[in-house]
Design a protein around this motif. Structure first.
Motif, mmCIF file in Angstrom:
data_model
loop_
_atom_site.group_PDB
_atom_site.id
_atom_site.type_symbol
_atom_site.label_atom_id
_atom_site.label_comp_id
_atom_site.label_asym_id
_atom_site.label_seq_id
_atom_site.Cartn_x
_atom_site.Cartn_y
_atom_site.Cartn_z
ATOM 1 N N ASN A 12 -42.402 -0.201 60.393
ATOM 2 C CA ASN A 12 -41.216 0.288 59.691
ATOM 3 C C ASN A 12 -40.489 -0.827 58.944
ATOM 4 O OD1 ASN A 12 -41.554 2.993 60.352
ATOM 5 N ND2 ASN A 12 -40.449 2.766 62.279
ATOM 6 N N GLU A 13 -40.467 -2.028 59.510
ATOM 7 C CA GLU A 13 -39.838 -3.160 58.827
ATOM 8 C C GLU A 13 -40.566 -3.477 57.522
ATOM 9 O OE1 GLU A 13 -36.992 -5.319 59.431
ATOM 10 O OE2 GLU A 13 -36.586 -3.396 60.368
ATOM 11 N N SER A 20 -36.928 -1.342 49.898
ATOM 12 C CA SER A 20 -35.650 -1.936 49.502
ATOM 13 C C SER A 20 -35.824 -3.127 48.558
ATOM 14 C CB SER A 20 -34.862 -2.374 50.740
ATOM 15 O OG SER A 20 -35.498 -3.477 51.368
ATOM 16 N N GLY A 21 -37.069 -3.510 48.287
ATOM 17 C CA GLY A 21 -37.327 -4.645 47.405
ATOM 18 C C GLY A 21 -37.104 -5.989 48.073
ATOM 19 N N ASP A 22 -37.192 -6.031 49.398
ATOM 20 C CA ASP A 22 -36.938 -7.251 50.169
ATOM 21 C C ASP A 22 -38.263 -7.853 50.642
ATOM 22 O OD1 ASP A 22 -36.153 -9.246 51.928
ATOM 23 O OD2 ASP A 22 -34.662 -7.998 52.940
ATOM 24 N N LEU A 23 -38.845 -8.695 49.797
ATOM 25 C CA LEU A 23 -40.135 -9.309 50.101
ATOM 26 C C LEU A 23 -40.088 -10.103 51.400
ATOM 27 C CD1 LEU A 23 -43.053 -9.989 49.306
ATOM 28 C CD2 LEU A 23 -42.127 -11.869 47.924
ATOM 29 N N GLU A 24 -39.025 -10.836 51.645
ATOM 30 C CA GLU A 24 -38.962 -11.664 52.851
ATOM 31 C C GLU A 24 -38.914 -10.821 54.124
ATOM 32 O OE1 GLU A 24 -39.699 -14.903 52.916
ATOM 33 O OE2 GLU A 24 -40.044 -14.546 50.794
ATOM 34 N N ARG A 25 -38.362 -9.625 54.027
ATOM 35 C CA ARG A 25 -38.383 -8.705 55.177
ATOM 36 C C ARG A 25 -39.823 -8.293 55.476
ATOM 37 N NH1 ARG A 25 -34.533 -3.334 55.643
ATOM 38 N NH2 ARG A 25 -35.064 -2.789 57.800
ATOM 39 N N MET A 26 -40.599 -8.069 54.433
ATOM 40 C CA MET A 26 -42.017 -7.749 54.614
ATOM 41 C C MET A 26 -42.753 -8.940 55.229
ATOM 42 S SD MET A 26 -42.668 -5.870 50.940
ATOM 43 C CE MET A 26 -44.444 -5.876 51.093
ATOM 44 N N ILE A 27 -42.523 -10.108 54.665
ATOM 45 C CA ILE A 27 -43.194 -11.326 55.123
ATOM 46 C C ILE A 27 -42.891 -11.594 56.594
ATOM 47 C CG2 ILE A 27 -43.244 -13.853 54.852
ATOM 48 C CD1 ILE A 27 -44.736 -12.305 52.628
ATOM 49 N N ALA A 28 -41.685 -11.293 57.026
ATOM 50 C CA ALA A 28 -41.294 -11.537 58.429
ATOM 51 C C ALA A 28 -42.135 -10.745 59.417
ATOM 52 C CB ALA A 28 -39.810 -11.218 58.620
ATOM 53 N N THR A 29 -42.823 -9.702 58.950
ATOM 54 C CA THR A 29 -43.669 -8.900 59.838
ATOM 55 C C THR A 29 -45.108 -9.403 59.891
ATOM 56 O OG1 THR A 29 -44.410 -7.286 58.177
ATOM 57 C CG2 THR A 29 -42.296 -6.863 59.258
ATOM 58 N N CYS A 30 -45.413 -10.470 59.154
ATOM 59 C CA CYS A 30 -46.798 -10.935 59.009
ATOM 60 C C CYS A 30 -47.112 -12.134 59.894
ATOM 61 C CB CYS A 30 -47.075 -11.328 57.554
ATOM 62 S SG CYS A 30 -47.033 -9.950 56.405
ATOM 63 N N VAL A 50 -49.652 -13.245 50.329
ATOM 64 C CA VAL A 50 -48.916 -11.979 50.369
ATOM 65 C C VAL A 50 -47.715 -12.056 49.429
ATOM 66 C CG1 VAL A 50 -47.573 -10.411 51.829
ATOM 67 C CG2 VAL A 50 -49.699 -11.403 52.700
ATOM 68 N N ARG A 51 -46.993 -13.170 49.462
ATOM 69 C CA ARG A 51 -45.867 -13.362 48.529
ATOM 70 C C ARG A 51 -46.345 -13.260 47.074
ATOM 71 N NH1 ARG A 51 -43.909 -17.442 52.137
ATOM 72 N NH2 ARG A 51 -41.895 -16.767 52.957
ATOM 73 N N ASP A 52 -47.455 -13.956 46.776
ATOM 74 C CA ASP A 52 -47.974 -13.975 45.417
ATOM 75 C C ASP A 52 -48.415 -12.586 44.961
ATOM 76 O OD1 ASP A 52 -47.543 -16.713 45.488
ATOM 77 O OD2 ASP A 52 -49.672 -17.210 45.770
ATOM 78 N N LYS A 53 -48.937 -11.792 45.873
ATOM 79 C CA LYS A 53 -49.430 -10.454 45.545
ATOM 80 C C LYS A 53 -48.281 -9.459 45.380
ATOM 81 C CE LYS A 53 -52.648 -6.971 47.246
ATOM 82 N NZ LYS A 53 -53.751 -6.767 48.187
ATOM 83 N N TYR A 54 -47.364 -9.439 46.341
ATOM 84 C CA TYR A 54 -46.326 -8.414 46.355
ATOM 85 C C TYR A 54 -45.061 -8.792 45.585
ATOM 86 C CZ TYR A 54 -49.058 -5.581 49.520
ATOM 87 O OH TYR A 54 -50.049 -4.810 50.061
ATOM 88 N N GLY A 55 -44.785 -10.087 45.424
ATOM 89 C CA GLY A 55 -43.588 -10.498 44.701
ATOM 90 C C GLY A 55 -43.500 -9.902 43.305
ATOM 91 N N ARG A 57 -45.019 -7.333 42.084
ATOM 92 C CA ARG A 57 -44.962 -5.870 42.172
ATOM 93 C C ARG A 57 -43.544 -5.400 42.486
ATOM 94 N NH1 ARG A 57 -50.413 -4.381 45.623
ATOM 95 N NH2 ARG A 57 -51.872 -5.339 44.174
ATOM 96 N N ILE A 58 -42.909 -6.093 43.423
ATOM 97 C CA ILE A 58 -41.535 -5.736 43.797
ATOM 98 C C ILE A 58 -40.573 -6.037 42.660
ATOM 99 C CG2 ILE A 58 -39.645 -6.435 45.322
ATOM 100 C CD1 ILE A 58 -41.724 -6.530 47.582
ATOM 101 N N ASP A 59 -40.805 -7.130 41.935
ATOM 102 C CA ASP A 59 -39.953 -7.450 40.794
ATOM 103 C C ASP A 59 -40.049 -6.384 39.700
ATOM 104 O OD1 ASP A 59 -39.127 -9.777 42.032
ATOM 105 O OD2 ASP A 59 -40.469 -11.089 40.878
ATOM 106 N N ALA A 60 -41.238 -5.802 39.538
ATOM 107 C CA ALA A 60 -41.484 -4.876 38.427
ATOM 108 C C ALA A 60 -41.233 -3.406 38.765
ATOM 109 C CB ALA A 60 -42.923 -5.041 37.940
ATOM 110 N N ASN A 61 -41.198 -3.052 40.053
ATOM 111 C CA ASN A 61 -41.167 -1.643 40.429
ATOM 112 C C ASN A 61 -40.205 -1.374 41.575
ATOM 113 O OD1 ASN A 61 -43.693 -0.610 38.896
ATOM 114 N ND2 ASN A 61 -44.453 -2.400 39.998
#
Length: 131
Positions: A12-13, A20-30, A50-55, A57-61
């Motif tokens: 869920n995190e 919510s567009g919070d990449l670091e919240r995603m990263i904290a689960t890895c 993961v940062r390079d891949k999702y950053g 995407r989150i910036d654009a969408n």
């Protein structure tokens, strides 16, 4: 909470971070050794990847995602969850919408502090329209 509840919380995190567009919240689960194998994409290994891949995407969408659990089991310090996902996205620039759905297998590793971290993410899509 039980181990299964803790693993569900980690999932869920990730989803709430994405939505919510919070990449670091995603990263904290890895886990530092996380491996992400998305269908028809290069395998992603490690937190920086993961940062390079999702950053971008989150910036654009903007995203809206769900995950329905079909199977979950804890095996000592490892946990496996299998289910179905849906994700919808909207381009922040153009407003174009897309998304997909499919099956997903997630594996988590328990860390010494008791936290569960994503170690493996493998998906296959029913319909393909990735951001």
């Amino acid at each position: 909470m039980s181990d299964i509840d803790d693993v569900k919380h980690a999932v869920n995190e990730w989803l709430q971070g994405l939505d919510s567009g919070d990449l670091e919240r995603m990263i904290a689960t890895c886990d530092p050794e996380v491996v992400i194998c998305n269908e028809r994409q290069q395998t992603t290994v490690g937190i920086q990847a993961v940062r390079d891949k999702y950053g971008p995407r989150i910036d654009a969408n903007t995203f809206k995602s769900t995950y329905d659990i079909e199977h979950i089991r804890v095996y000592g310090d490892m946990a496996m969850m299998i289910g179905r996902f849906t994700v919808a996205f909207t381009s922040k620039e153009s407003g174009q919408q897309g998304g997909g759905e499919g099956r997903l297998t997630l594996c988590y590793r328990r860390h010494e502090d008791g936290s569960w971290k994503l170690i493996l993410d493998v998906d296959n899509n029913d319909h393909r329209d990735a951001a």
